[in-house]
Design a protein around this motif. Structure first.
Motif, PDB file in Angstrom:
ATOM      1  N   ALA A 195       0.836  -1.202   0.000  1.00  0.00           N
ATOM      2  CA  ALA A 195       0.000   0.000   0.000  1.00  0.00           C
ATOM      3  C   ALA A 195       0.871   1.253   0.000  1.00  0.00           C
ATOM      4  O   ALA A 195       2.072   1.205   0.256  1.00  0.00           O
ATOM      5  N   LYS A 196       0.241   2.382  -0.259  1.00  0.00           N
ATOM      6  CA  LYS A 196       0.943   3.663  -0.200  1.00  0.00           C
ATOM      7  C   LYS A 196       1.438   3.917   1.222  1.00  0.00           C
ATOM      8  O   LYS A 196       0.754   3.601   2.193  1.00  0.00           O
ATOM      9  N   PHE A 197       2.627   4.507   1.325  1.00  0.00           N
ATOM     10  CA  PHE A 197       3.170   4.871   2.637  1.00  0.00           C
ATOM     11  C   PHE A 197       3.293   6.388   2.725  1.00  0.00           C
ATOM     12  O   PHE A 197       2.644   7.016   3.531  1.00  0.00           O
ATOM     13  N   TRP A 198       4.145   6.988   1.883  1.00  0.00           N
ATOM     14  CA  TRP A 198       4.165   8.444   1.730  1.00  0.00           C
ATOM     15  C   TRP A 198       4.907   8.817   0.453  1.00  0.00           C
ATOM     16  O   TRP A 198       5.690   8.035  -0.076  1.00  0.00           O
ATOM     17  N   THR A 199       4.657  10.009  -0.028  1.00  0.00           N
ATOM     18  CA  THR A 199       5.431  10.584  -1.122  1.00  0.00           C
ATOM     19  C   THR A 199       5.532  12.081  -0.904  1.00  0.00           C
ATOM     20  O   THR A 199       4.599  12.702  -0.381  1.00  0.00           O
ATOM     21  N   ASP A 200       6.683  12.664  -1.268  1.00  0.00           N
ATOM     22  CA  ASP A 200       6.859  14.104  -1.062  1.00  0.00           C
ATOM     23  C   ASP A 200       6.838  14.894  -2.364  1.00  0.00           C
ATOM     24  O   ASP A 200       6.892  16.123  -2.348  1.00  0.00           O
ATOM     25  N   GLY A 201       6.791  14.199  -3.504  1.00  0.00           N
ATOM     26  CA  GLY A 201       6.642  14.883  -4.779  1.00  0.00           C
ATOM     27  C   GLY A 201       7.883  15.569  -5.302  1.00  0.00           C
ATOM     28  O   GLY A 201       7.813  16.293  -6.296  1.00  0.00           O
ATOM     29  N   LYS A 202       9.050  15.337  -4.678  1.00  0.00           N
ATOM     30  CA  LYS A 202      10.260  16.051  -5.088  1.00  0.00           C
ATOM     31  C   LYS A 202      11.034  15.355  -6.200  1.00  0.00           C
ATOM     32  O   LYS A 202      12.098  15.803  -6.605  1.00  0.00           O
ATOM     33  N   GLY A 203      10.510  14.235  -6.685  1.00  0.00           N
ATOM     34  CA  GLY A 203      11.036  13.661  -7.904  1.00  0.00           C
ATOM     35  C   GLY A 203      12.239  12.761  -7.741  1.00  0.00           C
ATOM     36  O   GLY A 203      12.672  12.411  -6.642  1.00  0.00           O
ATOM     37  N   HIS A 204      12.788  12.399  -8.882  1.00  0.00           N
ATOM     38  CA  HIS A 204      13.887  11.448  -8.990  1.00  0.00           C
ATOM     39  C   HIS A 204      15.168  11.984  -8.351  1.00  0.00           C
ATOM     40  O   HIS A 204      15.419  13.183  -8.324  1.00  0.00           O
ATOM     41  N   GLY A 205      15.980  11.053  -7.840  1.00  0.00           N
ATOM     42  CA  GLY A 205      17.288  11.406  -7.300  1.00  0.00           C
ATOM     43  C   GLY A 205      18.278  10.282  -7.510  1.00  0.00           C
ATOM     44  O   GLY A 205      17.905   9.150  -7.836  1.00  0.00           O
ATOM     45  N   ASP A 206      19.552  10.589  -7.304  1.00  0.00           N
ATOM     46  CA  ASP A 206      20.614   9.615  -7.559  1.00  0.00           C
ATOM     47  C   ASP A 206      21.112   8.910  -6.308  1.00  0.00           C
ATOM     48  O   ASP A 206      21.802   7.893  -6.407  1.00  0.00           O
ATOM     49  N   ALA A 207      20.822   9.436  -5.116  1.00  0.00           N
ATOM     50  CA  ALA A 207      21.361   8.830  -3.899  1.00  0.00           C
ATOM     51  C   ALA A 207      20.445   9.123  -2.722  1.00  0.00           C
ATOM     52  O   ALA A 207      19.816  10.187  -2.648  1.00  0.00           O
ATOM     53  N   MET A 208      20.385   8.157  -1.790  1.00  0.00           N
ATOM     54  CA  MET A 208      19.669   8.361  -0.531  1.00  0.00           C
ATOM     55  C   MET A 208      20.282   7.455   0.523  1.00  0.00           C
ATOM     56  O   MET A 208      20.930   6.448   0.215  1.00  0.00           O
ATOM     57  N   HIS A 209      20.050   7.814   1.789  1.00  0.00           N
ATOM     58  CA  HIS A 209      20.634   7.088   2.911  1.00  0.00           C
ATOM     59  C   HIS A 209      19.593   6.994   4.020  1.00  0.00           C
ATOM     60  O   HIS A 209      19.002   8.008   4.409  1.00  0.00           O
ATOM     61  N   LEU A 210      19.391   5.767   4.534  1.00  0.00           N
ATOM     62  CA  LEU A 210      18.363   5.497   5.535  1.00  0.00           C
ATOM     63  C   LEU A 210      19.004   4.907   6.779  1.00  0.00           C
ATOM     64  O   LEU A 210      19.692   3.893   6.715  1.00  0.00           O
ATOM     65  N   SER A 211      18.796   5.548   7.933  1.00  0.00           N
ATOM     66  CA  SER A 211      19.273   5.008   9.207  1.00  0.00           C
ATOM     67  C   SER A 211      18.729   5.878  10.334  1.00  0.00           C
ATOM     68  O   SER A 211      18.050   6.884  10.095  1.00  0.00           O
ATOM     69  N   ASP A 212      19.053   5.488  11.562  1.00  0.00           N
ATOM     70  CA  ASP A 212      18.772   6.348  12.717  1.00  0.00           C
ATOM     71  C   ASP A 212      19.925   7.337  12.812  1.00  0.00           C
ATOM     72  O   ASP A 212      20.924   7.094  13.482  1.00  0.00           O
ATOM     73  N   MET A 213      19.793   8.455  12.125  1.00  0.00           N
ATOM     74  CA  MET A 213      20.880   9.423  12.004  1.00  0.00           C
ATOM     75  C   MET A 213      20.920  10.415  13.161  1.00  0.00           C
ATOM     76  O   MET A 213      21.972  10.975  13.460  1.00  0.00           O
ATOM     77  N   ASP A 214      19.769  10.658  13.770  1.00  0.00           N
ATOM     78  CA  ASP A 214      19.680  11.632  14.860  1.00  0.00           C
ATOM     79  C   ASP A 214      19.241  10.904  16.124  1.00  0.00           C
ATOM     80  O   ASP A 214      18.050  10.617  16.302  1.00  0.00           O
ATOM     81  N   PRO A 215      20.178  10.575  17.017  1.00  0.00           N
ATOM     82  CA  PRO A 215      19.802   9.824  18.224  1.00  0.00           C
ATOM     83  C   PRO A 215      18.893  10.601  19.164  1.00  0.00           C
ATOM     84  O   PRO A 215      18.315  10.006  20.080  1.00  0.00           O
ATOM     85  N   ASP A 216      18.735  11.919  18.945  1.00  0.00           N
ATOM     86  CA  ASP A 216      17.819  12.709  19.773  1.00  0.00           C
ATOM     87  C   ASP A 216      16.364  12.526  19.356  1.00  0.00           C
ATOM     88  O   ASP A 216      15.456  12.861  20.115  1.00  0.00           O
ATOM     89  N   ARG A 217      16.149  12.045  18.138  1.00  0.00           N
ATOM     90  CA  ARG A 217      14.796  11.850  17.627  1.00  0.00           C
ATOM     91  C   ARG A 217      14.444  10.370  17.641  1.00  0.00           C
ATOM     92  O   ARG A 217      15.295   9.514  17.445  1.00  0.00           O
ATOM     93  N   GLU A 218      13.187  10.076  17.796  1.00  0.00           N
ATOM     94  CA  GLU A 218      12.732   8.699  17.706  1.00  0.00           C
ATOM     95  C   GLU A 218      12.666   8.276  16.247  1.00  0.00           C
ATOM     96  O   GLU A 218      12.208   9.026  15.388  1.00  0.00           O
ATOM     97  N   GLY A 219      13.139   7.088  15.955  1.00  0.00           N
ATOM     98  CA  GLY A 219      13.004   6.536  14.616  1.00  0.00           C
ATOM     99  C   GLY A 219      14.139   6.903  13.685  1.00  0.00           C
ATOM    100  O   GLY A 219      15.154   7.484  14.078  1.00  0.00           O
ATOM    101  N   GLN A 220      13.951   6.565  12.412  1.00  0.00           N
ATOM    102  CA  GLN A 220      14.983   6.745  11.401  1.00  0.00           C
ATOM    103  C   GLN A 220      14.722   7.978  10.544  1.00  0.00           C
ATOM    104  O   GLN A 220      13.602   8.479  10.474  1.00  0.00           O
ATOM    105  N   GLU A 221      15.802   8.412   9.893  1.00  0.00           N
ATOM    106  CA  GLU A 221      15.734   9.548   8.981  1.00  0.00           C
ATOM    107  C   GLU A 221      16.203   9.118   7.595  1.00  0.00           C
ATOM    108  O   GLU A 221      16.916   8.121   7.445  1.00  0.00           O
ATOM    109  N   LEU A 222      15.804   9.901   6.592  1.00  0.00           N
ATOM    110  CA  LEU A 222      16.183   9.656   5.202  1.00  0.00           C
ATOM    111  C   LEU A 222      16.820  10.924   4.643  1.00  0.00           C
ATOM    112  O   LEU A 222      16.187  11.984   4.612  1.00  0.00           O
ATOM    113  N   TRP A 223      18.088  10.813   4.225  1.00  0.00           N
ATOM    114  CA  TRP A 223      18.814  11.936   3.609  1.00  0.00           C
ATOM    115  C   TRP A 223      18.908  11.657   2.115  1.00  0.00           C
ATOM    116  O   TRP A 223      19.304  10.567   1.707  1.00  0.00           O
TER     117      TRP A 223
END
Length: 716
Positions: free
Chosen positions: A385-413
């Motif tokens: 099912a759909k999860f989310w989309t931000d509409g900012k289009g195609h890109g060449d690189a992304m990184h997924l992890s818990d990057m900010d230990p002050d925040r709950e959950g993971q971030e996507l750069w």
């Protein structure tokens, strides 16, 4: 100078939240352990100079936190006290020998590891079977070089094999016309023994976007499978041809835009094709994908994800510039079955068109125990099912992890390519669960590169940067430096928790004092090696393949006849289980070869100031060894109360025997406790020990004469 774009105004925040937030109710949470491969200790011994040998080995995610190790050389114990604060050791020795290790649990030595010999250099050289040069139908001569690699335990011996894609010298980007040579996929033992070769045939074009090969134990039989796109004329590892062996669908420009397309699952041990089905989605009309000559229609992508929370599934896709389709498959019980299809052409999904990258990432970001699929500027839920989309289009690189230990959950750069879609914010940090924009960097043009890693210990969490400007940012969006480091791969190499940077054959470390990168190592100083994919300068693979939790690098030899596995020889006091037992990291190794290769990241924050890594909720693919249960015993259920247990339990057996034998075994089949006495003694003994063990599943047995009482024990 480019500026950081922040969402300071409530109106902007509310508008974005409406666009990007998930539009569905969260599906059920599962707590089933995820199936992982059963590895050996991965012991490696490397001579670092004439008088010293460095040793390193794996800690498993299933090991107790207080596990320790004894080191043996030629059968003689070297450690006076078991090593408990790390999984590496230096032996001061001027002659080589064989080494083993023995885990120590509750003061008792466990099964000895496989003996290993000493590497004479800081790398292992693996000889290859170089394919012969050949000529295209238009008369062009071409040769071969080793390209992308993956790893998997193909034969179930606990050691990784290397799976290698051979790239012809005339491989093409989809935008380039021309014939290409055939693509080959080989499997090698670490000693250079070739297990098999698959020839994908003339109807699979060569190039970074055409072939993604997934290597993973999909069905839990303890041996990894290999899956990829195939066609008429593909020859499996046993010499059997798939489809029509004479078919040639190449047009005069070298593109393959007609004829059947398949998805095949191969036996990892033999290379035999076990199942072949139609590749989904079918081509349809070429021009419906964004051009009329065959570029965007053949933008393929692939990943592995735990969609049911227990067993891994395949996710293969087509398209990301316009139409975006992702298809999930299961390989279970000898059958390849379709799980779901997500298509941006389906009613209600149009916002997902054009919202994909040259890679996918997978991970459980909503805490339901199942993986979501991240396309780039969009994400799909585990159920398709759909999860989310931000509409900012195609890109060449992304990184997924818990990057900010002050925040709950993971971030996507992520970096973005199309200014008309990204609206001035060319690099973005998002909440991976909701898609909420946390902050971004203003930019213009195609932002083709970005990177995220904890490289500066003075700032909590990851640092992030990209080609939008020359700045290095903290995870909060503050500028740390104006001298941007390389943005290719991150690698854990030396002894601290900061990540180093790999770019081609160069390994750099960020100096927080000078705020510049400094050269740590150049691999060509050690051997005649090279990276892949021209300006991308990728390794064949970068992963935690051997030794402790730090990562190895696979590079090809300059003569294209060998692979080199480089490993660190720096001591570390950081005790972390193998990253391959974090399933987000492990699946990232599987999809690393997909199109534009990206570095893997774990699901938890790994960096300076990190907390103890979470205990992974995993189980081994092979069934639990029953070696502790004698064949002639009568087996009955053991009554344990409570179960699950925290620190106290009661074993209820109606027996007056004073010679009851108790055994506690972990899910790896290792004996943790063995004692004997009456039922009162057994209860007292186990209650003094059970609180020491970490959360997980164990097997508790009590033998009473010819009767064996047995039960799984869930430790909370």
């Amino acid at each position: 100078m480019k500026k950081i774009l922040r969402l300071k105004h409530a109106v902007a925040f509310m508008l974005f939240s409406f666009v990007a937030s998930p539009l569905f109710a969260q599906d059920p949470v599962v707590s089933t352990p995820k199936q992982v491969e059963r590895l050996d200790r991965g012991l490696v011994a490397v001579r670092t100079n004439a008088a010293k040998v460095f040793l390193s080995w794996r800690i498993f995610g299933t090991d107790p936190a207080d596990i320790a190790f004894n080191v043996y050389k030629g059968g003689v114990k070297l450690t006076t006290t078991p090593i408990s604060n790390s999984s590496n050791f230096e032996d001061y020795a001027n002659t080589n020998s064989t080494y083993t290790i023995r885990p120590v649990v509750n003061g008792q030595e466990q099964e000895e590891s496989k003996a290993v010999s000493v590497w004479s250099a800081k790398y292992l050289k693996i000889p290859l079977s170089l394919p012969a040069d050949s000529v295209t139908k238009s008369g062009e001569t071409y040769s071969y070089s080793p390209n992308d690699c993956s790893v998997g335990d193909l034969d179930g011996d606990g050691e990784y094999e290397i799976i290698l894609k051979w790239d012809p010298s005339n491989s093409k980007d989809n935008s380039q016309s021309g014939y290409t040579g055939n693509v080959f996929i080989d499997a090698y033992k670490l000693d250079g023994t070739r297990l098999w070769r698959i020839d994908l045939g003339r109807n699979i074009r060569a190039g970074a976007h055409y072939t993604q090969f997934m290597v993973y134990d999909l069905d839990g039989d303890g041996k990894a499978e290999v899956a990829c796109k195939t066609a008429d004329g593909t020859i499996d590892g046993t010499g059997t041809v798939i489809g029509d062996p004479t078919a040639d669908y190449r047009n005069s420009s070298g593109y393959v835009l007609s004829g059947p397309e398949f998805l095949t699952v191969f036996n990892g041990e033999t290379g035999k094709a076990m199942a072949t089905t139609d590749y989904l989605p079918a081509r349809g009309t070429v021009s419906s994908w964004g051009d009329n000559y065959g570029n965007r229609i053949d933008r393929f992508i692939a990943a592995v994800a735990y969609l049911d929370g227990e067993k891994p599934s395949l996710v293969f896709g087509r398209g990301y510039y316009t139409r975006l389709v992702r298809v999930a498959w299961d390989w279970r019980d000898g059958k390849l079955t379709h799980r779901w299809t997500f298509d941006s052409n389906t009613a209600g999904n149009s916002a997902y068109a054009g919202q994909g990258n040259h890679q996918m990432a997978t991970g459980d970001v909503d805490g339901d125990g199942k993986d979501e699929i991240f396309n780039g500027s969009s994400a799909i839920n585990d159920n398709g099912a759909k999860f989310w989309t931000d509409g900012k289009g195609h890109g060449d690189a992304m990184h997924l992890s818990d990057m900010d230990p002050d925040r709950e959950g993971q971030e996507l750069w992520m970096c973005h390519e199309e200014p008309a879609k990204y609206g001035g914010t060319g690099e973005t940090l998002r909440d991976a669960k909701t898609g909420q924009l946390l902050w971004g960097v203003q930019a213009t043009g195609d932002i083709g590169r970005c990177m995220a890693a904890d490289i500066d210990p003075n700032y909590p969490g990851y640092e992030v940067w990209g080609s939008a400007n020359s700045n290095l940012y903290s995870i909060k969006g503050n500028i740390i430096a104006t001298s941007r480091p390389s943005y290719n791969f991150g690698i854990w190499w030396d002894g601290d928790l900061s990540r180093e940077l790999l770019d081609g054959v160069k390994l750099d470390k960020w100096n927080p004092s000078s705020k510049k990168s400094e050269r740590l190592l150049t691999f060509t100083d050690l051997a005649a090696v090279n990276s892949n994919n021209t300006t991308k300068s990728n390794p064949g693979l970068m992963a935690d393949i051997l030794g402790d939790w730090r990562e190895e690098v696979i590079l090809r030899g300059d003569d294209n006849k060998s692979l080199y596995i480089f490993t660190t020889t720096a001591l570390t006091s950081n005790k972390i289980y193998t990253l391959m037992h974090d399933t987000q990291y492990r699946t990232a190794i599987a999809w690393q070869n997909s199109a534009y290769n990206q570095p893997p990241n774990p699901s938890f924050f790994l960096g300076t100031g990190m907390k103890t890594p979470p205990v992974p909720n995993i189980k081994y693919a092979k069934p639990l060894s029953t070696a502790v249960i004698p064949e002639k015993l009568k087996v009955k259920d053991l009554n344990i109360c409570p179960n699950p247990v925290t620190d106290k339990l009661d074993i209820n057996i109606n027996s007056k025997s004073k010679a009851l034998e108790l055994n506690l075994v972990d899910m790896e089949g290792k004996l943790l406790i063995k004692t004997e006495g009456d039922i009162h003694y057994l209860n007292s003994f186990i209650n003094n020990k059970i609180g020491l063990y970490k959360t997980g599943v164990y097997v508790l047995t009590v033998k009473d004469g010819t009767t064996l009482y047995s039960s799984k024990l869930l430790k909370q």
